[in-house]
Scaffold this motif. Structure first.
Motif, mmCIF file in Angstrom:
data_model
loop_
_atom_site.group_PDB
_atom_site.id
_atom_site.type_symbol
_atom_site.label_atom_id
_atom_site.label_comp_id
_atom_site.label_asym_id
_atom_site.label_seq_id
_atom_site.Cartn_x
_atom_site.Cartn_y
_atom_site.Cartn_z
ATOM 1 N N VAL A 29 31.313 18.178 86.048
ATOM 2 C CA VAL A 29 30.062 18.898 85.863
ATOM 3 C C VAL A 29 28.953 17.872 85.754
ATOM 4 O O VAL A 29 28.982 17.003 84.883
ATOM 5 C CB VAL A 29 30.096 19.772 84.589
ATOM 6 N N LEU A 47 25.227 17.274 84.863
ATOM 7 C CA LEU A 47 24.128 17.900 84.135
ATOM 8 C C LEU A 47 22.912 16.995 84.264
ATOM 9 O O LEU A 47 22.972 15.818 83.904
ATOM 10 C CB LEU A 47 24.502 18.080 82.664
ATOM 11 N N VAL A 79 18.179 27.120 84.255
ATOM 12 C CA VAL A 79 19.057 26.156 84.899
ATOM 13 C C VAL A 79 19.664 26.798 86.141
ATOM 14 O O VAL A 79 20.044 27.968 86.117
ATOM 15 C CB VAL A 79 20.192 25.691 83.953
ATOM 16 N N VAL A 108 22.815 26.531 88.601
ATOM 17 C CA VAL A 108 24.156 25.947 88.635
ATOM 18 C C VAL A 108 24.711 26.047 90.057
ATOM 19 O O VAL A 108 24.900 27.151 90.586
ATOM 20 C CB VAL A 108 25.108 26.665 87.651
ATOM 21 N N ASP A 128 27.865 25.701 92.048
ATOM 22 C CA ASP A 128 29.321 25.628 91.922
ATOM 23 C C ASP A 128 29.893 25.404 93.326
ATOM 24 O O ASP A 128 29.977 26.326 94.139
ATOM 25 C CB ASP A 128 29.869 26.922 91.323
ATOM 26 N N GLU A 171 20.244 30.745 85.891
ATOM 27 C CA GLU A 171 20.568 31.200 84.536
ATOM 28 C C GLU A 171 19.397 30.992 83.581
ATOM 29 O O GLU A 171 18.760 29.943 83.582
ATOM 30 C CB GLU A 171 21.789 30.449 83.995
ATOM 31 N N ARG A 200 18.438 26.989 77.587
ATOM 32 C CA ARG A 200 18.123 28.119 78.457
ATOM 33 C C ARG A 200 17.622 29.317 77.666
ATOM 34 O O ARG A 200 17.985 30.447 77.949
ATOM 35 C CB ARG A 200 19.366 28.499 79.247
ATOM 36 N N TYR A 202 19.025 21.516 86.952
ATOM 37 C CA TYR A 202 20.180 22.004 87.690
ATOM 38 C C TYR A 202 21.452 21.298 87.248
ATOM 39 O O TYR A 202 21.417 20.218 86.651
ATOM 40 C CB TYR A 202 19.985 21.838 89.203
ATOM 41 N N GLU A 203 22.571 21.951 87.522
ATOM 42 C CA GLU A 203 23.891 21.391 87.266
ATOM 43 C C GLU A 203 24.714 21.516 88.548
ATOM 44 O O GLU A 203 24.471 22.404 89.367
ATOM 45 C CB GLU A 203 24.615 22.151 86.154
ATOM 46 N N GLU A 204 25.711 20.656 88.680
ATOM 47 C CA GLU A 204 26.662 20.783 89.771
ATOM 48 C C GLU A 204 28.073 20.838 89.208
ATOM 49 O O GLU A 204 28.442 20.018 88.364
ATOM 50 C CB GLU A 204 26.557 19.612 90.744
ATOM 51 N N ILE A 205 28.842 21.814 89.651
ATOM 52 C CA ILE A 205 30.255 21.914 89.304
ATOM 53 C C ILE A 205 31.042 21.554 90.554
ATOM 54 O O ILE A 205 30.861 22.179 91.604
ATOM 55 C CB ILE A 205 30.622 23.330 88.827
#
Length: 223
Positions: free
Chosen positions: A13, A15, A24, A26, A28, A37, A93, A199-202
């Motif tokens: 993940v 972040l 945020v 996300v 995936d 979100e 958030r 943003y996040e990356e999974i």
């Protein structure tokens, strides 16, 4: 804003500086989804009003896909309500949503033409407009980083929420802006008090999502 008459192995993940951010996005890469979100804390008797406001945005889920390189990701809106007793000071958030009897202009004077205001993570709706779906959804749009369009574009984010133009829709350009501002918050116009995203990356992608050329939003056809 004034209204005129408005880490698991092989599943990393990433972040990106979420502290102080109001929403945020996300990515995936395993499920091939892009999820916007944000959380809203209703204050006083505003629960029904904020539920209507976020519902307008959540209803966009499935309407768009994002091409990440040559792969298609489903775009989902996941705006939710949390009880004030469940707030977490460490959760970035979170946005507050309250009803107020009146709103004031920049000079501090009561202005009865102002229907809603957003100051980054804090949304205020004039009590008389709590059931105005256009007004409340418009202010949630500001909390997601959106401004009033400067290019004459029509839709929900017009200063008067499209009351003059007759257009109240959330546009493709609005969704594109939310995604872009989450990845590149430095592009936000600091003169305005709209929300700031991250943003996040999974998982991982074969392409660099920070490069605009690698992302393309498309409208899904209705069957």
């Amino acid at each position: 804003h004034r209204w005129i008459k408005y880490n698991i192995v092989n599943n990393p993940v990433k972040l990106v500086d979420p502290n102080g951010k109001e929403w945020v996005v996300v990515f995936d890469h395993e499920k091939k989804t892009v999820t916007i979100e944000a959380k809203y804390i209703p204050i006083g008797g505003s629960h029904a009003s904020v539920e209507m406001a976020i519902g307008t945005w959540n209803n966009l889920s499935g309407d768009y896909s994002l091409m990440v390189g040559k792969e298609k990701y489903n775009v989902v809106f996941n705006l939710s309500i949390i009880d004030p007793s469940e707030t977490d000071a460490l959760d970035p958030r979170q946005n507050t949503y309250k009803l107020v009897p009146e709103l004031r202009d920049e000079a501090g004077n009561v202005d009865h033409n102002i229907m809603g205001q957003t100051n980054r993570r804090h949304i205020s709706i004039r009590e008389s407009e709590k059931d105005n779906g256009y007004v409340v959804a418009h202010e949630v749009g500001h909390s997601l980083g959106l401004l009033h369009p400067l290019n004459g574009a029509k839709g929900l984010m017009e200063e008067d929420c499209g009351m003059s133009s007759g257009h109240h829709e959330i546009t493709k350009s609005n969704v594109e802006s939310i995604l872009r501002l989450a990845i590149h918050p430095e592009q936000r116009d600091m003169k305005y008090n709209s929300g700031i995203g991250s943003y996040e990356e999974i998982g991982s992608s074969k392409v660099d999502i920070t490069k605009p050329a690698n992302l393309r939003l498309i409208k899904n056809r209705k069957i």
